[in-house]
Design a protein around this motif. Structure first.
Motif, short mmCIF file in Angstrom:
data_model
loop_
_atom_site.label_atom_id
_atom_site.label_comp_id
_atom_site.label_asym_id
_atom_site.label_seq_id
_atom_site.Cartn_x
_atom_site.Cartn_y
_atom_site.Cartn_z
N LYS A 144 15.04 21.58 -3.03
CA LYS A 144 14.34 22.45 -3.94
C LYS A 144 12.92 22.76 -4.75
CE LYS A 144 19.31 23.20 -5.83
NZ LYS A 144 20.42 22.81 -6.23
N ILE A 145 12.88 21.73 -3.88
CA ILE A 145 11.27 21.49 -4.26
C ILE A 145 9.96 22.84 -3.85
CG2 ILE A 145 9.01 20.09 -4.25
CD1 ILE A 145 10.98 17.43 -3.92
N GLU A 146 9.61 23.42 -4.51
CA GLU A 146 9.30 24.45 -4.16
C GLU A 146 7.52 24.45 -3.70
OE1 GLU A 146 9.09 27.64 -7.70
OE2 GLU A 146 11.32 26.92 -7.89
N SER A 147 6.65 23.23 -3.73
CA SER A 147 5.58 23.17 -3.96
C SER A 147 5.13 22.48 -2.19
CB SER A 147 4.67 21.64 -4.77
OG SER A 147 3.69 21.24 -4.19
N GLN A 148 4.49 23.02 -1.73
CA GLN A 148 3.38 22.94 -0.31
C GLN A 148 2.76 22.06 -0.42
OE1 GLN A 148 5.33 25.35 2.42
NE2 GLN A 148 6.51 25.57 0.76
N ASP A 149 2.62 21.34 -1.37
CA ASP A 149 1.75 19.89 -1.36
C ASP A 149 2.32 18.50 -0.72
OD1 ASP A 149 0.12 21.30 -2.37
OD2 ASP A 149 1.00 20.99 -4.42
N ILE A 150 3.43 18.92 -0.53
CA ILE A 150 3.68 17.65 0.02
C ILE A 150 5.39 18.54 1.25
CG2 ILE A 150 3.55 16.42 -2.20
CD1 ILE A 150 6.28 16.91 -2.09
N LEU A 151 5.83 17.27 1.63
CA LEU A 151 7.16 17.84 2.63
C LEU A 151 7.80 16.85 2.38
CD1 LEU A 151 4.94 16.44 5.75
CD2 LEU A 151 5.61 18.87 5.13
N PRO A 152 9.21 17.65 2.55
CA PRO A 152 10.61 17.48 1.38
C PRO A 152 11.01 16.33 2.13
CG PRO A 152 10.99 19.03 3.02
CD PRO A 152 8.96 18.82 3.83
N PHE A 153 10.01 15.55 2.95
CA PHE A 153 11.05 14.04 2.53
C PHE A 153 9.68 13.02 2.55
CE2 PHE A 153 9.14 15.59 6.72
CZ PHE A 153 8.78 14.92 7.06
N TRP A 154 9.66 11.99 2.53
CA TRP A 154 9.27 10.92 3.09
C TRP A 154 9.78 9.58 4.18
CZ3 TRP A 154 9.63 6.68 -1.99
CH2 TRP A 154 8.88 5.75 -1.32
N LEU A 155 8.67 9.28 4.71
CA LEU A 155 8.53 8.32 5.60
C LEU A 155 8.68 6.75 4.61
CD1 LEU A 155 9.74 7.57 8.54
CD2 LEU A 155 7.38 8.86 9.09
N VAL A 156 9.06 5.73 4.96
CA VAL A 156 8.93 4.47 4.79
C VAL A 156 8.79 3.51 6.18
CG1 VAL A 156 9.32 2.30 2.87
CG2 VAL A 156 9.64 4.91 2.39
N LEU A 157 7.52 3.21 6.06
CA LEU A 157 7.28 2.38 7.34
C LEU A 157 7.59 0.70 6.79
CD1 LEU A 157 5.79 5.10 9.04
CD2 LEU A 157 7.31 3.82 10.58
N VAL A 158 8.45 0.15 8.16
CA VAL A 158 8.07 -1.65 7.31
C VAL A 158 7.93 -2.50 8.80
CG1 VAL A 158 9.59 -1.29 5.45
CG2 VAL A 158 10.73 -1.50 6.93
N GLY A 159 7.36 -3.58 8.96
CA GLY A 159 7.46 -3.83 10.55
C GLY A 159 6.34 -4.30 10.53
N ASN A 160 5.62 -4.49 12.11
CA ASN A 160 4.65 -4.88 12.56
C ASN A 160 3.48 -4.05 12.55
OD1 ASN A 160 4.75 -7.56 12.13
ND2 ASN A 160 4.59 -8.43 14.46
N ILE A 161 4.64 -2.06 12.41
CA ILE A 161 4.15 -1.70 13.10
C ILE A 161 2.59 -1.15 11.79
CG2 ILE A 161 6.02 0.16 11.76
CD1 ILE A 161 5.10 2.22 13.65
N THR A 162 3.48 -1.43 10.39
CA THR A 162 2.19 -1.00 9.67
C THR A 162 1.04 -1.97 9.12
OG1 THR A 162 3.08 -3.30 8.07
CG2 THR A 162 4.91 -0.56 7.92
N ARG A 163 0.76 -2.61 10.62
CA ARG A 163 -0.54 -3.56 11.12
C ARG A 163 -1.16 -2.96 12.11
NH1 ARG A 163 -0.39 -8.17 10.72
NH2 ARG A 163 -2.96 -8.50 10.12
N ASP A 164 -0.48 -2.35 12.84
CA ASP A 164 -0.83 -1.59 13.86
C ASP A 164 -1.64 -1.01 14.30
OD1 ASP A 164 -0.95 -0.35 16.56
OD2 ASP A 164 1.14 -1.40 17.69
N PRO A 165 -3.46 -1.64 14.52
CA PRO A 165 -4.32 0.06 14.56
C PRO A 165 -4.49 1.06 15.32
CG PRO A 165 -4.07 -1.63 16.53
CD PRO A 165 -3.43 -2.43 15.20
N LYS A 166 -3.17 1.13 16.63
CA LYS A 166 -2.78 2.62 17.40
C LYS A 166 -2.03 3.56 16.07
CE LYS A 166 -1.38 4.81 21.39
NZ LYS A 166 -0.71 4.03 22.85
N ARG A 167 -0.81 2.62 15.95
CA ARG A 167 0.36 3.16 15.45
C ARG A 167 -0.29 3.81 14.08
NH1 ARG A 167 2.82 4.54 19.79
NH2 ARG A 167 3.79 2.36 20.44
#
Length: 206
Positions: free
Chosen positions: A140-163
């Protein structure tokens, strides 16, 4: 908003000290605690919402396709997706769905091969036309400024230069919709990100 009220007024420090809590449980507990402190009885943080657990088994196929595949009674099955969390404004029904993905990554003293895993790639299903359309309707979020989902990443991927570069490229223009939670003991930073980037879309913001 950028007031950081969630960080200031919630008792998130006590939650961050609960070492026994899994990251996902710590996330939902801390967020609910913070929202209750600032917006009493207005928001509900739901763990593993069941909104989409049968979307595939309920998908209708044309008869010519059914004639050519192994056809079964899909009413017996629950084929779908289950998001990790949903943040719902009980006053207006607006809901932000989300996923918490833990993944290995290439960091200091490790080889590039340490950046294995495809949890982040599996999350890309939320960009597909069918699921994206469904999430927009359910949120029910009408704005197109954001997507209707939130991805939260944890672990070493958060510091991986490629990812980091891959994910930044995928979400180009929608940087509010993913968060690299590099230090999961720093709950305040997660609360700040949510409040400063996403909370307004659950309120009166279209």
């Amino acid at each position: 908003m950028a007031s950081n009220e969630l960080r200031k007024r919630s008792n998130w420090q006590t939650i961050s000290g609960r070492k026994a809590l899994k990251t996902e449980d710590m996330f939902t507990t801390a967020l609910q605690n913070a929202l209750n402190a600032v917006y009493p009885d207005q928001f509900e943080v739901i763990s593993h919402p069941k909104n989409f657990t049968t979307i595939y088994s309920e998908q209708q196929l044309p008869q010519d396709v059914l004639n050519e595949i192994y056809n079964v009674d899909t009413s017996k099955y629950r084929w779908g997706i289950r998001m990790d969390f949903a943040i719902k404004n009980k006053l207006n029904g607006k809901t932000l769905f989300g996923e918490i993905k833990r993944q290995d990554g290439w960091v200091e003293e490790l080889d590039p091969s340490a950046g294995r895993g495809n949890a982040h790639e599996r999350s890309c299903k939320y960009f597909t036309p069918g699921i994206l359309d469904l999430l927009r309707k359910e949120s029910k979020i009408e704005s197109q400024d954001i997507l209707p989902f939130w991805l939260v990443l944890v672990g070493n991927i958060t510091r991986d230069p490629k990812r980091n570069r891959e994910i930044a490229f995928w979400y180009k223009g929608y940087e509010k919709n993913f968060y690299m939670w590099r230090n999961t003991e720093d709950i305040g930073s997660m609360l700040d990100f949510f409040e400063n980037n996403l909370l307004s879309y659950l309120c009166d913001h279209k």
